[in-house]
Design a protein around this motif. Sequence first.
Motif, mmCIF file in Angstrom:
data_model
loop_
_atom_site.group_PDB
_atom_site.id
_atom_site.type_symbol
_atom_site.label_atom_id
_atom_site.label_comp_id
_atom_site.label_asym_id
_atom_site.label_seq_id
_atom_site.Cartn_x
_atom_site.Cartn_y
_atom_site.Cartn_z
ATOM 1 N N ALA A 48 61.902 37.946 -51.618
ATOM 2 C CA ALA A 48 61.846 36.406 -51.798
ATOM 3 C C ALA A 48 62.582 36.348 -53.110
ATOM 4 O O ALA A 48 63.644 35.236 -53.233
ATOM 5 C CB ALA A 48 60.543 36.183 -52.009
ATOM 6 N N GLN A 49 62.458 37.147 -54.213
ATOM 7 C CA GLN A 49 63.098 37.033 -55.476
ATOM 8 C C GLN A 49 64.626 36.982 -55.145
ATOM 9 O O GLN A 49 65.495 36.244 -55.774
ATOM 10 C CB GLN A 49 62.683 37.977 -56.337
ATOM 11 C CG GLN A 49 61.233 37.851 -56.812
ATOM 12 C CD GLN A 49 60.484 38.444 -55.773
ATOM 13 O OE1 GLN A 49 60.774 38.958 -54.662
ATOM 14 N NE2 GLN A 49 59.188 38.622 -56.340
ATOM 15 N N GLU A 50 65.199 38.034 -54.596
ATOM 16 C CA GLU A 50 66.456 37.963 -53.956
ATOM 17 C C GLU A 50 67.023 36.978 -53.348
ATOM 18 O O GLU A 50 68.112 36.368 -53.874
ATOM 19 C CB GLU A 50 66.760 39.241 -53.357
ATOM 20 C CG GLU A 50 68.330 39.520 -52.916
ATOM 21 C CD GLU A 50 68.563 40.705 -52.096
ATOM 22 O OE1 GLU A 50 69.745 41.131 -51.507
ATOM 23 O OE2 GLU A 50 67.522 41.179 -51.540
ATOM 24 N N MET A 51 66.433 36.307 -52.485
ATOM 25 C CA MET A 51 66.802 35.072 -51.751
ATOM 26 C C MET A 51 66.670 33.923 -52.624
ATOM 27 O O MET A 51 67.706 33.055 -52.713
ATOM 28 C CB MET A 51 65.715 34.934 -50.625
ATOM 29 C CG MET A 51 66.099 34.118 -49.332
ATOM 30 S SD MET A 51 64.782 33.819 -48.424
ATOM 31 C CE MET A 51 64.180 35.655 -47.854
ATOM 32 N N TRP A 52 65.732 33.739 -53.414
ATOM 33 C CA TRP A 52 65.758 32.527 -54.181
ATOM 34 C C TRP A 52 66.860 32.603 -55.321
ATOM 35 O O TRP A 52 67.499 31.581 -55.661
ATOM 36 C CB TRP A 52 64.338 32.257 -54.869
ATOM 37 C CG TRP A 52 64.372 31.147 -55.675
ATOM 38 C CD1 TRP A 52 64.345 30.938 -56.992
ATOM 39 C CD2 TRP A 52 64.002 29.919 -55.198
ATOM 40 N NE1 TRP A 52 64.336 29.627 -57.402
ATOM 41 C CE2 TRP A 52 63.871 28.990 -56.227
ATOM 42 C CE3 TRP A 52 63.617 29.430 -53.936
ATOM 43 C CZ2 TRP A 52 63.399 27.733 -55.854
ATOM 44 C CZ3 TRP A 52 63.267 28.093 -53.565
ATOM 45 C CH2 TRP A 52 63.371 27.149 -54.657
ATOM 46 N N ALA A 53 67.243 33.604 -55.901
ATOM 47 C CA ALA A 53 68.281 33.843 -56.750
ATOM 48 C C ALA A 53 69.520 33.499 -56.422
ATOM 49 O O ALA A 53 70.260 32.699 -56.734
ATOM 50 C CB ALA A 53 68.241 35.349 -57.281
ATOM 51 N N LEU A 54 69.914 33.920 -55.285
ATOM 52 C CA LEU A 54 71.168 33.749 -54.313
ATOM 53 C C LEU A 54 71.005 32.040 -54.045
ATOM 54 O O LEU A 54 72.011 31.460 -54.217
ATOM 55 C CB LEU A 54 70.985 34.309 -53.147
ATOM 56 C CG LEU A 54 71.466 35.931 -53.117
ATOM 57 C CD1 LEU A 54 71.394 36.343 -51.938
ATOM 58 C CD2 LEU A 54 72.869 36.103 -53.835
ATOM 59 N N TYR A 55 70.012 31.500 -53.859
ATOM 60 C CA TYR A 55 69.763 30.045 -53.449
ATOM 61 C C TYR A 55 70.123 29.239 -54.515
ATOM 62 O O TYR A 55 70.707 28.120 -54.504
ATOM 63 C CB TYR A 55 68.500 29.809 -52.804
ATOM 64 C CG TYR A 55 68.201 28.299 -52.653
ATOM 65 C CD1 TYR A 55 68.657 27.350 -51.860
ATOM 66 C CD2 TYR A 55 67.313 27.716 -53.694
ATOM 67 C CE1 TYR A 55 68.439 26.306 -51.895
ATOM 68 C CE2 TYR A 55 66.760 26.439 -53.552
ATOM 69 C CZ TYR A 55 67.257 25.674 -52.556
ATOM 70 O OH TYR A 55 66.782 24.193 -52.584
ATOM 71 N N SER A 56 69.440 29.485 -55.631
ATOM 72 C CA SER A 56 69.429 28.922 -56.855
ATOM 73 C C SER A 56 70.943 28.859 -57.289
ATOM 74 O O SER A 56 71.208 27.775 -58.141
ATOM 75 C CB SER A 56 68.757 29.549 -57.952
ATOM 76 O OG SER A 56 67.241 29.519 -57.807
ATOM 77 N N GLU A 57 71.821 30.025 -57.200
ATOM 78 C CA GLU A 57 73.167 30.069 -57.801
ATOM 79 C C GLU A 57 74.351 29.570 -56.645
ATOM 80 O O GLU A 57 75.342 29.530 -56.951
ATOM 81 C CB GLU A 57 73.253 31.617 -57.689
ATOM 82 C CG GLU A 57 72.638 32.173 -59.040
ATOM 83 C CD GLU A 57 72.715 33.655 -59.096
ATOM 84 O OE1 GLU A 57 73.358 34.368 -58.164
ATOM 85 O OE2 GLU A 57 71.991 34.383 -59.818
#
Length: 277
Positions: free
Chosen positions: A226-235
């Motif tokens: 989830a953290q990896e996914m959200w970081a990519l989404y935010s960027e």
Amino acid sequence: MKAPKRLQTLIDDGLVDKVIRQLKSGKEADVYVVRCGSDIRCAKVYKKIENRSFRQAVAYQEGRKVRSRRHARAMTKGSNFGRKQKEEIWQNAEIDALYLLAHAGVHVPQPYAHLDGVLLMDLIMDEDNLPAPRISDVLFTKQQALSDHKMIMQSVIRMLCIGLVHGDLSEFNVLRGSAGPVIIDLPQVVNASANHHAKSILERDVGNITRFYGQFAPTLLNRKYAQEMWALYSEGQLTPETQLTGYFQEDAKIADVKAVIEEIHAVVSEKKEEVRY
């Protein structure tokens, strides 16, 4: 079986020919197996708010569109009109999401119609051509768990790419269909960009699914999907085809607040000196 009263409108309109049997009764709705011409589908009959054991928290409602200020005021006051508006928004959230997600290639039931508090959609079948079980009722091999988990992560990624988070994802809201896992039950769907709780809700959704499959494939545990996914989404780097690794290093840097304040005071002092001279 005799058609429930709430399904009679669909029968009268020719959308449903026969109610075959009740499939399940849940906290939000009752689901029936129905025949529509030569097709077997399911009809989800939403329960009225006073008959539901589930109550939507404010966290889910943030970011959802309301028709007008008048509607918003009525919902806040809890009038009969306001409660009706809440019901419409609650049901439409799932229906709108299903159409969007099906179009985006997410594994969800294909919706067909929504009328009088009833949603008509695909009946998900298993490999034996029987109504698919929830994954909570299935035993997996390690390889099956890894494969299914990866498919669900890809579905969650595709949801996030169009700005949505399921909101209540767990082993109880995924069916094991003949072609793999199918995500169901989306009334709690969250707008990822307009809801301040979206990141924590995503982490809970993904955590639920990962812990479940981790029973069969322990290598999934302690990964940070989830953290990896959200970081990519935010960027702005998340795409429908993104392949997650589960490895993610969070930024460990903590702001030195004292140093920042001292810098601000120093700049202010300099400005005062400039004014003085």
